[in-house]
Design an enzyme around this catalytic site. Structure first.
Site, PDB file in Angstrom:
ATOM      1  N   SER A   6     -18.635 -17.804  39.595  1.00 37.83           N
ATOM      2  CA  SER A   6     -17.739 -18.921  39.263  1.00 37.83           C
ATOM      3  C   SER A   6     -16.615 -18.417  38.371  1.00 37.83           C
ATOM      4  O   SER A   6     -16.856 -17.946  37.257  1.00 37.83           O
ATOM      5  CB  SER A   6     -18.511 -20.020  38.529  1.00 37.83           C
ATOM      6  OG  SER A   6     -17.578 -20.909  37.940  1.00 37.83           O
ATOM      7  N   HIS A  31     -16.515 -18.789  43.825  1.00 44.16           N
ATOM      8  CA  HIS A  31     -16.774 -20.210  43.561  1.00 44.16           C
ATOM      9  C   HIS A  31     -15.697 -20.755  42.617  1.00 44.16           C
ATOM     10  O   HIS A  31     -15.515 -20.243  41.507  1.00 44.16           O
ATOM     11  CB  HIS A  31     -18.173 -20.325  42.928  1.00 44.16           C
ATOM     12  CG  HIS A  31     -18.653 -21.714  42.673  1.00 44.16           C
ATOM     13  ND1 HIS A  31     -19.295 -22.479  43.620  1.00 44.16           N
ATOM     14  CD2 HIS A  31     -18.632 -22.472  41.554  1.00 44.16           C
ATOM     15  CE1 HIS A  31     -19.645 -23.641  43.099  1.00 44.16           C
ATOM     16  NE2 HIS A  31     -19.246 -23.670  41.836  1.00 44.16           N
ATOM     17  N   ASP A  33     -14.345 -24.025  40.563  1.00 41.59           N
ATOM     18  CA  ASP A  33     -14.783 -25.301  39.999  1.00 41.59           C
ATOM     19  C   ASP A  33     -13.592 -26.154  39.602  1.00 41.59           C
ATOM     20  O   ASP A  33     -12.903 -25.844  38.624  1.00 41.59           O
ATOM     21  CB  ASP A  33     -15.626 -25.042  38.738  1.00 41.59           C
ATOM     22  CG  ASP A  33     -17.002 -24.495  39.065  1.00 41.59           C
ATOM     23  OD1 ASP A  33     -17.718 -25.153  39.829  1.00 41.59           O
ATOM     24  OD2 ASP A  33     -17.350 -23.411  38.551  1.00 41.59           O
ATOM     25  N   MET A  35     -12.319 -29.695  38.115  1.00 36.99           N
ATOM     26  CA  MET A  35     -12.806 -30.827  37.300  1.00 36.99           C
ATOM     27  C   MET A  35     -11.640 -31.744  36.959  1.00 36.99           C
ATOM     28  O   MET A  35     -10.562 -31.256  36.583  1.00 36.99           O
ATOM     29  CB  MET A  35     -13.420 -30.305  35.996  1.00 36.99           C
ATOM     30  CG  MET A  35     -14.548 -29.314  36.210  1.00 36.99           C
ATOM     31  SD  MET A  35     -15.186 -28.735  34.623  1.00 36.99           S
ATOM     32  CE  MET A  35     -16.392 -27.535  35.188  1.00 36.99           C
ATOM     33  N   HIS A  64     -15.827 -26.174  44.707  1.00 32.09           N
ATOM     34  CA  HIS A  64     -16.749 -27.187  44.184  1.00 32.09           C
ATOM     35  C   HIS A  64     -15.923 -28.225  43.444  1.00 32.09           C
ATOM     36  O   HIS A  64     -15.423 -27.969  42.349  1.00 32.09           O
ATOM     37  CB  HIS A  64     -17.761 -26.489  43.251  1.00 32.09           C
ATOM     38  CG  HIS A  64     -18.714 -27.419  42.576  1.00 32.09           C
ATOM     39  ND1 HIS A  64     -19.466 -27.037  41.488  1.00 32.09           N
ATOM     40  CD2 HIS A  64     -19.061 -28.716  42.832  1.00 32.09           C
ATOM     41  CE1 HIS A  64     -20.236 -28.052  41.100  1.00 32.09           C
ATOM     42  NE2 HIS A  64     -19.994 -29.077  41.896  1.00 32.09           N
ATOM     43  N   MET A  66     -15.550 -31.345  41.363  1.00 26.64           N
ATOM     44  CA  MET A  66     -16.184 -32.285  40.436  1.00 26.64           C
ATOM     45  C   MET A  66     -15.146 -33.338  40.096  1.00 26.64           C
ATOM     46  O   MET A  66     -14.654 -33.436  38.956  1.00 26.64           O
ATOM     47  CB  MET A  66     -16.690 -31.536  39.192  1.00 26.64           C
ATOM     48  CG  MET A  66     -17.940 -30.728  39.484  1.00 26.64           C
ATOM     49  SD  MET A  66     -18.260 -29.444  38.277  1.00 26.64           S
ATOM     50  CE  MET A  66     -17.225 -28.150  38.957  1.00 26.64           C
ATOM     51  N   MET A 135     -27.293 -29.037  41.529  1.00 23.63           N
ATOM     52  CA  MET A 135     -26.863 -28.651  40.172  1.00 23.63           C
ATOM     53  C   MET A 135     -28.099 -28.419  39.303  1.00 23.63           C
ATOM     54  O   MET A 135     -29.009 -29.247  39.258  1.00 23.63           O
ATOM     55  CB  MET A 135     -26.015 -29.759  39.530  1.00 23.63           C
ATOM     56  CG  MET A 135     -24.627 -29.960  40.118  1.00 23.63           C
ATOM     57  SD  MET A 135     -23.576 -28.496  40.167  1.00 23.63           S
ATOM     58  CE  MET A 135     -23.516 -28.017  38.439  1.00 23.63           C
ATOM     59  N   ASP A 173     -26.430 -24.016  41.101  1.00 22.15           N
ATOM     60  CA  ASP A 173     -25.282 -23.806  40.210  1.00 22.15           C
ATOM     61  C   ASP A 173     -25.610 -24.316  38.807  1.00 22.15           C
ATOM     62  O   ASP A 173     -25.896 -25.505  38.640  1.00 22.15           O
ATOM     63  CB  ASP A 173     -24.084 -24.563  40.799  1.00 22.15           C
ATOM     64  CG  ASP A 173     -22.796 -24.385  40.022  1.00 22.15           C
ATOM     65  OD1 ASP A 173     -22.759 -23.569  39.076  1.00 22.15           O
ATOM     66  OD2 ASP A 173     -21.814 -25.074  40.381  1.00 22.15           O
ATOM     67  N   GLY A 175     -26.445 -22.249  34.753  1.00 19.15           N
ATOM     68  CA  GLY A 175     -27.455 -21.519  33.987  1.00 19.15           C
ATOM     69  C   GLY A 175     -28.149 -20.421  34.772  1.00 19.15           C
ATOM     70  O   GLY A 175     -29.276 -20.036  34.446  1.00 19.15           O
TER      71      GLY A 175
HETATM   72  C1  DX5 Z   1     -20.553 -26.327  35.982  1.00 22.24           C
HETATM   73  C2  DX5 Z   1     -19.918 -25.582  37.117  1.00 22.24           C
HETATM   74  C3  DX5 Z   1     -20.473 -24.231  37.283  1.00 22.24           C
HETATM   75  C4  DX5 Z   1     -20.252 -23.314  36.112  1.00 22.24           C
HETATM   76  C5  DX5 Z   1     -21.491 -22.473  35.980  1.00 22.24           C
HETATM   77  O1  DX5 Z   1     -20.143 -27.627  35.956  1.00 22.24           O
HETATM   78  O2  DX5 Z   1     -20.089 -26.264  38.349  1.00 22.24           O
HETATM   79  O3  DX5 Z   1     -20.072 -23.594  38.506  1.00 22.24           O
HETATM   80  O4  DX5 Z   1     -19.126 -22.476  36.237  1.00 22.24           O
HETATM   81  O5  DX5 Z   1     -21.442 -21.788  34.801  1.00 22.24           O
HETATM   82  P1  DX5 Z   1     -22.701 -21.005  34.218  1.00 22.24           P
HETATM   83  O6  DX5 Z   1     -23.131 -20.023  35.288  1.00 22.24           O
HETATM   84  O7  DX5 Z   1     -22.159 -20.370  33.003  1.00 22.24           O
HETATM   85  O8  DX5 Z   1     -23.764 -22.040  33.961  1.00 22.24           O
HETATM   86 ZN    ZN Z   2     -19.693 -25.086  40.280  1.00 21.25          ZN
END
Ligand code: DX5
Ligand code: ZN
Length: 214
Positions: A6, A31, A33, A35, A64, A66, A135, A173, A175
């Protein structure tokens, strides 16, 4: 294992350097993200950044979203060079139509579930999906801790996919590191997203290789 680093955790001041590193690495996907500050309590980046990323690499671009009502942006996502458009079940009321629109635009269609959303809600659309993203954190931020309850969801989703004859991949996705990634791999995950674990590693390329070997 397909690894999808990501870029949320990349160095945006030197993004091209980080994309070139991913290009050399064993990561198969990138990936991205997006938002909107409404669906999730944070704002990240949008289409111009994804377009710049996709121009720098031949890797599979996994977007992705969000954001609320992601169906408004099917054409914009495709025009950025995305291969996968991934929308949240919680954010798109007419999910079947959205998935059809994504396919009509020539992209793979993914649907994401938040930690509290049960997999059974996808029972009547699973056959049409190319991927389900579970998630393993509440979306909005990188660097959060893995929620172990996702492992049982992977098992349930895997059974639903087998029963329906769907070819959907299972992506996880949030942690993800080599420890939690190994647990997801054992439960049946096909694609691992990792942000902070990759970009904070002393040798990100080697870290990607260790995730790919899971
Ligand atoms: C969180 C994102 C993830 C994020 C993951 O809302 O969708 O893709 O970048 O980050 P880590 O791998 O640090 O949890
Ligand atoms: Zn993501």
């Amino acid at each position: 294992m397909i690894v999808a680093p990501s870029i949320l955790s990349a160095d945006f001041g030197h993004l091209a350097d980080d994309i070139r590193m991913l290009d050399r690495s064993q990561a198969q996907w990138v990936h991205c993200d997006v938002m909107d500050g409404v669906f999730v309590p944070n704002i990240s980046f949008g289409f111009p950044v994804i377009k710049a990323v996709s121009a720098l690499t031949d890797k599979f671009i996994d977007v992705h979203l969000m954001i609320e009502k992601p169906e408004r942006y099917v054409g914009a996502v495709r025009d950025c060079g995305a291969h996968m458009m991934n929308v949240h079940q919680e954010a798109s009321t007419h999910l079947h139509r959205t998935v059809q629109q994504i396919h009509a635009a020539g992209m793979k269609a993914g649907v994401t579930l938040n930690p509290a959303t049960p997999v059974v809600l996808l029972e009547d659309i699973i056959a049409d999906l190319d991927m389900v993203l579970l998630m393993s954190v509440n979306p909005g931020f990188g660097g959060q801790s893995f929620i172990p309850g996702v492992l049982a969801k992977i098992t349930r989703l895997k059974a639903m996919i087998a029963e329906s004859g769907s070819k959907a991949l299972i992506q996880i996705d949030g942690g993800i590191n080599t420890t939690t990634g190994a647990q997801c791999a054992a439960a049946g995950a096909d694609v691992l997203v990792a942000g902070s674990a990759v970009f904070n590693a002393p040798d990100p390329e080697a870290y990607i290789a260790s995730l790919a070997a899971l």
